[in-house]
Design an enzyme around this catalytic site. Sequence first.
Site, PDB file in Angstrom:
ATOM      1  N   LEU A 142     -63.287 -50.092  58.119  1.00 11.02           N
ATOM      2  CA  LEU A 142     -62.720 -48.748  57.980  1.00 11.02           C
ATOM      3  C   LEU A 142     -61.843 -48.737  56.737  1.00 11.02           C
ATOM      4  O   LEU A 142     -61.085 -49.682  56.499  1.00 11.02           O
ATOM      5  CB  LEU A 142     -61.857 -48.417  59.209  1.00 11.02           C
ATOM      6  CG  LEU A 142     -60.969 -47.169  59.108  1.00 11.02           C
ATOM      7  CD1 LEU A 142     -61.802 -45.892  59.197  1.00 11.02           C
ATOM      8  CD2 LEU A 142     -59.916 -47.141  60.218  1.00 11.02           C
ATOM      9  N   HIS A 152     -41.357 -38.547  64.233  1.00  7.10           N
ATOM     10  CA  HIS A 152     -42.143 -39.286  63.231  1.00  7.10           C
ATOM     11  C   HIS A 152     -42.540 -40.667  63.771  1.00  7.10           C
ATOM     12  O   HIS A 152     -43.643 -41.140  63.525  1.00  7.10           O
ATOM     13  CB  HIS A 152     -41.345 -39.432  61.936  1.00  7.10           C
ATOM     14  CG  HIS A 152     -41.058 -38.113  61.260  1.00  7.10           C
ATOM     15  ND1 HIS A 152     -42.027 -37.162  61.049  1.00  7.10           N
ATOM     16  CD2 HIS A 152     -39.912 -37.584  60.752  1.00  7.10           C
ATOM     17  CE1 HIS A 152     -41.493 -36.111  60.447  1.00  7.10           C
ATOM     18  NE2 HIS A 152     -40.211 -36.338  60.261  1.00  7.10           N
ATOM     19  N   ASP A 187     -49.425 -32.680  61.765  1.00  8.80           N
ATOM     20  CA  ASP A 187     -48.298 -31.744  61.773  1.00  8.80           C
ATOM     21  C   ASP A 187     -47.707 -31.652  63.179  1.00  8.80           C
ATOM     22  O   ASP A 187     -48.416 -31.812  64.174  1.00  8.80           O
ATOM     23  CB  ASP A 187     -48.798 -30.358  61.311  1.00  8.80           C
ATOM     24  CG  ASP A 187     -47.657 -29.452  60.890  1.00  8.80           C
ATOM     25  OD1 ASP A 187     -46.510 -29.923  60.811  1.00  8.80           O
ATOM     26  OD2 ASP A 187     -47.914 -28.264  60.657  1.00  8.80           O
TER      27      ASP A 187
HETATM   28  C1  FPP Z   1     -45.418 -33.363  59.662  1.00 10.16           C
HETATM   29  O1  FPP Z   1     -44.665 -33.001  60.790  1.00 10.16           O
HETATM   30  C2  FPP Z   1     -45.422 -34.814  59.507  1.00 10.16           C
HETATM   31  C3  FPP Z   1     -44.878 -35.508  58.467  1.00 10.16           C
HETATM   32  C4  FPP Z   1     -44.232 -34.842  57.319  1.00 10.16           C
HETATM   33  C5  FPP Z   1     -44.842 -36.976  58.433  1.00 10.16           C
HETATM   34  C6  FPP Z   1     -46.041 -37.689  58.996  1.00 10.16           C
HETATM   35  C7  FPP Z   1     -45.709 -39.099  59.183  1.00 10.16           C
HETATM   36  C8  FPP Z   1     -46.059 -39.875  60.201  1.00 10.16           C
HETATM   37  C9  FPP Z   1     -46.957 -39.444  61.298  1.00 10.16           C
HETATM   38  C10 FPP Z   1     -45.505 -41.265  60.248  1.00 10.16           C
HETATM   39  C11 FPP Z   1     -46.449 -42.419  60.161  1.00 10.16           C
HETATM   40  C12 FPP Z   1     -47.494 -42.401  59.137  1.00 10.16           C
HETATM   41  C13 FPP Z   1     -48.158 -43.502  58.700  1.00 10.16           C
HETATM   42  C14 FPP Z   1     -49.288 -43.305  57.802  1.00 10.16           C
HETATM   43  C15 FPP Z   1     -47.822 -44.876  59.048  1.00 10.16           C
HETATM   44  P1  FPP Z   1     -43.378 -32.083  60.596  1.00 10.16           P
HETATM   45  O2  FPP Z   1     -42.187 -32.971  60.485  1.00 10.16           O
HETATM   46  O3  FPP Z   1     -43.581 -31.148  59.458  1.00 10.16           O
HETATM   47  O4  FPP Z   1     -43.370 -31.316  61.965  1.00 10.16           O
HETATM   48  P2  FPP Z   1     -42.785 -29.857  62.233  1.00 10.16           P
HETATM   49  O5  FPP Z   1     -43.631 -28.879  61.428  1.00 10.16           O
HETATM   50  O6  FPP Z   1     -42.948 -29.680  63.699  1.00 10.16           O
HETATM   51  O7  FPP Z   1     -41.345 -29.852  61.785  1.00 10.16           O
END
Ligand code: FPP
Length: 242
Positions: A123, A29, A12
Amino acid sequence: MNRLRHLAVIMDGNGRWAEQRGLPRWKGHEMGMQAVRRLIEAACRRDIPVLTVFAFSSENWKRPQKEVRMLFTLFHRYLVSERQNLLDNGIRISAVGRRDRIPGIVREVLAATESATEKCSRLHFRIALDYGARHEIVETARSLARAVLERRIEIDQITEDLFSRTISSDEVPDPDFIIRTAGERRLSNFLLWQAAYAELCFLPKLWPDFDESDLENILDDYYSRTRKFGALAAPAPQYGNS
Ligand code: FPP
């Protein structure tokens, strides 16, 4: 010492990371994806057998279309660019979650990467994609109800053990340790059945900043905990004189 067979991560804070720097959310992201690469390398070095990351929840469809498209472009790019690296390093990749709603191009590359890495055993890296725990639990209940209706099992055969085996088709152990970054303290519909006895850890750091030293610290924390699974840590006290 506690064994750590399965580490699960709620990544997050990507959006906040970008906003704090005046950057578009997709940049957060993208940097989050780099943090995933670092985590996989570190997990291999620490001999963690199973790693699950929450990449896209069933609720994330409610985000602006542009962000959703960007996220799936990133997943696609990751799967295409990492396949050889995963194979070379003995990393099996698989996804948990619904397949029917994700873009066809991602579904295809995912299936190809899953089958190419199927035999890898260093893994097991699992991506929770279009994943929601309540949906998974309901689907499991439906599948067991069907098995009863079709007389393949008796109703009394539905036990916690059978439920667990039905919910996780790939036979991974339940997560021992679930971590969440960016300061929120909730599971947000992630692995609710499997998390029954998981240790939890909430970190203030935003996901794109997560690095190997954070993993070291949280592992020290995990290994220092006493896991009792409802029993007693030390031998039970003896009452009476006999
Ligand atoms: C939450 O942060 C994160 C996500 C919804 C997306 C997670 C995706 C990645 C880390 C990209 C790569 C993943 C893989 C498996 C290759 P948020 O956007 O909700 O953050 P915020 O709460 O600060 O808005």
